[in-house]
Motif scaffolding. Structure first.
Motif, mmCIF file in Angstrom:
data_model
loop_
_atom_site.group_PDB
_atom_site.id
_atom_site.type_symbol
_atom_site.label_atom_id
_atom_site.label_comp_id
_atom_site.label_asym_id
_atom_site.label_seq_id
_atom_site.Cartn_x
_atom_site.Cartn_y
_atom_site.Cartn_z
ATOM 1 N N VAL A 230 3.140 9.842 -5.305
ATOM 2 C CA VAL A 230 4.191 11.272 -5.449
ATOM 3 C C VAL A 230 5.031 11.946 -6.136
ATOM 4 O O VAL A 230 5.428 12.622 -6.516
ATOM 5 C CB VAL A 230 4.356 11.368 -3.596
ATOM 6 C CG1 VAL A 230 4.698 12.823 -3.409
ATOM 7 C CG2 VAL A 230 2.834 11.456 -3.049
ATOM 8 N N VAL A 231 5.729 10.034 -6.473
ATOM 9 C CA VAL A 231 7.761 10.828 -6.727
ATOM 10 C C VAL A 231 7.295 10.189 -7.740
ATOM 11 O O VAL A 231 8.140 11.584 -8.518
ATOM 12 C CB VAL A 231 8.320 9.377 -6.173
ATOM 13 C CG1 VAL A 231 9.385 9.543 -7.154
ATOM 14 C CG2 VAL A 231 8.268 9.685 -4.503
ATOM 15 N N GLU B 203 1.136 -1.311 0.105
ATOM 16 C CA GLU B 203 -0.136 0.100 0.246
ATOM 17 C C GLU B 203 0.790 1.321 0.032
ATOM 18 O O GLU B 203 0.529 1.911 -0.945
ATOM 19 C CB GLU B 203 -1.284 0.076 0.899
ATOM 20 C CG GLU B 203 -1.576 1.011 1.715
ATOM 21 C CD GLU B 203 -2.831 0.703 2.263
ATOM 22 O OE1 GLU B 203 -3.684 1.875 2.468
ATOM 23 O OE2 GLU B 203 -3.154 -0.121 3.479
ATOM 24 N N GLU B 204 2.088 1.101 0.641
ATOM 25 C CA GLU B 204 3.167 2.279 0.772
ATOM 26 C C GLU B 204 3.626 2.713 -0.688
ATOM 27 O O GLU B 204 3.591 3.665 -1.067
ATOM 28 C CB GLU B 204 3.922 2.312 1.989
ATOM 29 C CG GLU B 204 2.820 2.010 3.232
ATOM 30 C CD GLU B 204 4.502 2.368 4.739
ATOM 31 O OE1 GLU B 204 3.615 2.517 5.820
ATOM 32 O OE2 GLU B 204 4.890 0.554 4.484
ATOM 33 N N ASN C 58 8.218 13.536 -10.447
ATOM 34 C CA ASN C 58 7.892 14.626 -9.751
ATOM 35 C C ASN C 58 8.993 15.705 -9.414
ATOM 36 O O ASN C 58 10.116 15.662 -8.408
ATOM 37 C CB ASN C 58 6.334 13.949 -8.647
ATOM 38 C CG ASN C 58 6.195 15.216 -8.204
ATOM 39 O OD1 ASN C 58 6.172 16.482 -8.503
ATOM 40 N ND2 ASN C 58 4.875 15.063 -7.822
ATOM 41 N N SER C 59 9.012 16.580 -9.965
ATOM 42 C CA SER C 59 10.829 17.620 -9.877
ATOM 43 C C SER C 59 10.037 18.162 -7.962
ATOM 44 O O SER C 59 11.349 18.599 -7.486
ATOM 45 C CB SER C 59 10.337 18.921 -10.013
ATOM 46 O OG SER C 59 9.233 19.912 -10.022
ATOM 47 N N SER C 60 9.416 17.640 -7.592
ATOM 48 C CA SER C 60 9.008 18.334 -5.831
ATOM 49 C C SER C 60 9.877 17.350 -5.037
ATOM 50 O O SER C 60 10.051 17.871 -4.027
ATOM 51 C CB SER C 60 7.571 18.465 -5.683
ATOM 52 O OG SER C 60 6.724 17.312 -5.970
ATOM 53 N N CYS C 61 10.104 16.052 -6.017
ATOM 54 C CA CYS C 61 10.388 14.839 -4.580
ATOM 55 C C CYS C 61 11.586 14.669 -5.477
ATOM 56 O O CYS C 61 12.543 14.294 -4.392
ATOM 57 C CB CYS C 61 9.370 13.629 -4.814
ATOM 58 S SG CYS C 61 7.922 14.194 -4.289
ATOM 59 N N VAL C 62 12.441 15.720 -6.182
ATOM 60 C CA VAL C 62 13.855 15.661 -6.531
ATOM 61 C C VAL C 62 14.578 15.430 -5.631
ATOM 62 O O VAL C 62 14.976 16.758 -4.940
ATOM 63 C CB VAL C 62 13.733 16.199 -8.055
ATOM 64 C CG1 VAL C 62 15.929 16.257 -8.344
ATOM 65 C CG2 VAL C 62 13.548 15.587 -9.013
ATOM 66 N N GLY C 63 16.050 14.942 -5.193
ATOM 67 C CA GLY C 63 17.052 15.427 -4.448
ATOM 68 C C GLY C 63 16.004 15.562 -2.536
ATOM 69 O O GLY C 63 16.691 16.221 -1.937
ATOM 70 N N GLU D 110 6.179 12.807 4.023
ATOM 71 C CA GLU D 110 4.405 13.525 4.401
ATOM 72 C C GLU D 110 4.339 13.291 3.235
ATOM 73 O O GLU D 110 2.669 13.310 3.708
ATOM 74 C CB GLU D 110 5.717 14.954 5.132
ATOM 75 C CG GLU D 110 6.037 14.596 6.372
ATOM 76 C CD GLU D 110 7.162 15.912 6.501
ATOM 77 O OE1 GLU D 110 7.312 16.011 6.008
ATOM 78 O OE2 GLU D 110 7.328 15.892 8.148
ATOM 79 N N LYS D 111 4.488 13.615 2.389
ATOM 80 C CA LYS D 111 3.810 13.972 1.211
ATOM 81 C C LYS D 111 2.850 13.027 0.788
ATOM 82 O O LYS D 111 2.282 12.943 0.383
ATOM 83 C CB LYS D 111 5.128 15.006 -0.172
ATOM 84 C CG LYS D 111 5.466 15.556 -0.304
ATOM 85 C CD LYS D 111 6.811 15.860 -1.253
ATOM 86 C CE LYS D 111 6.810 17.018 -1.393
ATOM 87 N NZ LYS D 111 6.375 18.474 -1.487
ATOM 88 N N ALA D 112 3.678 12.082 0.714
ATOM 89 C CA ALA D 112 2.575 10.845 0.264
ATOM 90 C C ALA D 112 1.713 10.295 1.944
ATOM 91 O O ALA D 112 0.810 9.160 1.624
ATOM 92 C CB ALA D 112 3.866 9.598 0.266
#
Length: 481
Positions: free
Chosen positions: A289-290, A281-282, A298-303, A311-313
């Motif tokens: 998200v990624v 599920e995770e 997803n650029s907001s998750c890069v690095g 937290e995002k997920a």
């Protein structure tokens, strides 16, 4: 206003290319000692400014880890410099006195350096050093999300070069960053070669303009832990490689393939070293998200650190988690995390033996990352050598992939542009160095005599002038008759 800005950015790009070409015409007249003095000064300046440039890169891009960005800047400033400083790149490179062939270098001209947001300042340092070392000028086209730190790094390198004797304008950088400016720079007559580090679209565009270009493809490197591996070290290497600068180096590990007989020990060791294995599920939550629906990152998750991704997920992970591991049962469109992830998430597969591991690695590379990098952890040299057939340019053994690929923990050429070969449509499979930015002309002396061909002979013997006269008389008599 947008049109005016685009036009202004195009003009800036053209001016930078023209100035760099004027400066390069002067630089190409320098001898090796003069070039080397300039390159040494640039290296010293990069070392002195490594920390604040790293801080600026992190603050602007929000990617990676400050301390690791410092290390990358120093890698470009020191390791690359140490590797290239004694290279002969000007004048006569080699003379074969026996066969009477002389090889001499002459520069390509002006390099266009496309710079990514993931490794911005370190890539500027590296490309500046190898360009000037080969007596070329360079103009940088920055990623828009890292333009300030890229310009700052370019300014440091330019000022150091000019102070040491280089002509003004030899290193330039676009400040008005637009796609129109990047396109204009690519196509400008004063640009001789493109050194492209960036997303697949930009690299493809670089190859499409009709100029010589060196580009890199996607990474997505698989890491195989074979049953004879030193498990603790193998896991440590993979964790080090994937967590370095939060996984933004394109050679970093993106999936781990575990040999079935040692699975339990490997999983336990990963957990002991700070990895968190996601439930099914995770995995789905983190995937959404990624990755984007089209398989992109997803650029907001890069690095980003695992805590940010969790937290995002909307999932809970133990405090101090260094990496998220996603067990997958397949790859491709139905399994988003099987693609390249420039962050602290690692896909995970179990294979029954090294042959199945080999086949799965090839499938993952063909999915994304063909031509780039593969790593294996094993003590069985016979099995290790079987993997030389992989469709990749770098096969790394018992070392972190991200650091081994760039030549930090291996004896590969220290480089931040890693060619992927024709497997991935790249013009080189090498780690790019100054030698890729020079033309080599050859002077060759004659060493054997040419044999003159015999003309006018036929199988029945030589035809005399009397024979020819008789034939002519006969033909004329026939014509009169």
């Amino acid at each position: 206003m947008a049109l005016d800005y685009d036009l202004s950015s195009i003009q800036e790009a053209r001016d930078l290319a023209r100035k760099a070409k004027e400066a390069q015409r002067i630089l190409e007249g320098y001898d090796q000692e003069q070039i080397d003095r300039i390159v040494a000064a640039m290296s010293e300046a990069a070392v002195a400014n490594a920390e604040w440039l790293a801080r600026m890169a992190v603050d602007e891009t929000k990617f990676g880890i400050f301390q690791d960005k410092v290390k990358k800047n120093l890698f470009a400033a020191k390791n690359v410099y140490e590797f290239i400083k004694d290279m002969k790149t000007v004048g006569i490179l080699y003379e074969d006195t026996r066969n009477k062939v002389i090889e001499a270098a002459y520069p390509m001209g002006v390099v266009m350096g496309i710079i990514p947001s993931t490794n911005p300042t370190s890539t500027v340092i590296y490309k500046s050093l190898i360009s000037i070392k080969s007596a070329n000028g360079i103009v940088f086209a920055p990623h828009p999300n890292a333009s300030r730190c890229i310009n700052a790094a370019a300014q440091v390198m330019h000022e150091a070069a000019v102070k040491a004797g280089a002509p003004e304008g030899i290193i330039g950088c676009v400040t008005k960053v637009t796609m129109a400016a990047t396109d204009a720079l690519m196509k400008h007559d004063d640009i001789s070669v493109i050194l492209a580090t960036g997303g697949p679209g930009l690299v493809k565009a670089a190859y499409s303009v009709g100029k010589p270009a060196y580009g890199v493809g996607a990474g997505n490197a698989p890491a195989f832990i074979e049953r004879s591996a030193h498990i603790k070290k193998a896991v440590s290497d993979i964790m080090t490689g994937k967590t370095f600068d939060n996984g933004v180096i394109c050679a970093s590990e993106n999936s781990v393939l575990i040999d079935a007989p040692i699975k339990d020990k490997v999983v336990a060791e990963f957990e002991a070293q700070g990895a968190y294995f996601l439930s099914k599920e995770e995995v789905e939550k983190v995937s959404r998200v990624v990755m984007t629906p089209k398989g992109g990152m997803n650029s907001s998750c890069v690095g980003k650190e695992p805590k940010v991704i969790a937290e995002k997920a909307g999932i809970s992970i133990p405090e101090g988690t260094r990496i998220l591991i996603a067990p997958l049962e397949g790859y491709g469109p139905g399994f988003p995390l099987s693609y390249e992830k420039l962050t602290t998430v690692l896909a995970c597969y179990t294979v029954k033996d090294w042959e199945e591991g080999c086949l799965l690695a090839i499938e993952l590379l063909n999915l994304m990352g063909a031509g780039h990098t593969f790593s294996i952890h094993s003590q069985d040299d016979a099995i290790i050598r079987e993997f030389i057939r992989k469709p990749v340019s770098r096969i790394l053994v018992n070392t972190p992939a991200s650091l081994g690929g760039i030549g930090y923990t291996t004896k590969l050429a220290p480089s931040l542009t890693l060619g992927c070969g024709t497997i991935a449509g790249s013009s080189t499979s090498d780690n790019v160095t100054p030698m890729h930015l020079i033309n080599i002309k050859r002077m060759a002396y004659g060493v054997s005599e040419a044999v003159a061909s015999e003309r006018g002979n036929c199988s029945s013997g030589t035809v005399s002038t009397e024979d020819i006269a008789a034939i002519v008389k006969k033909v004329l008599a026939e014509l009169k008759g």
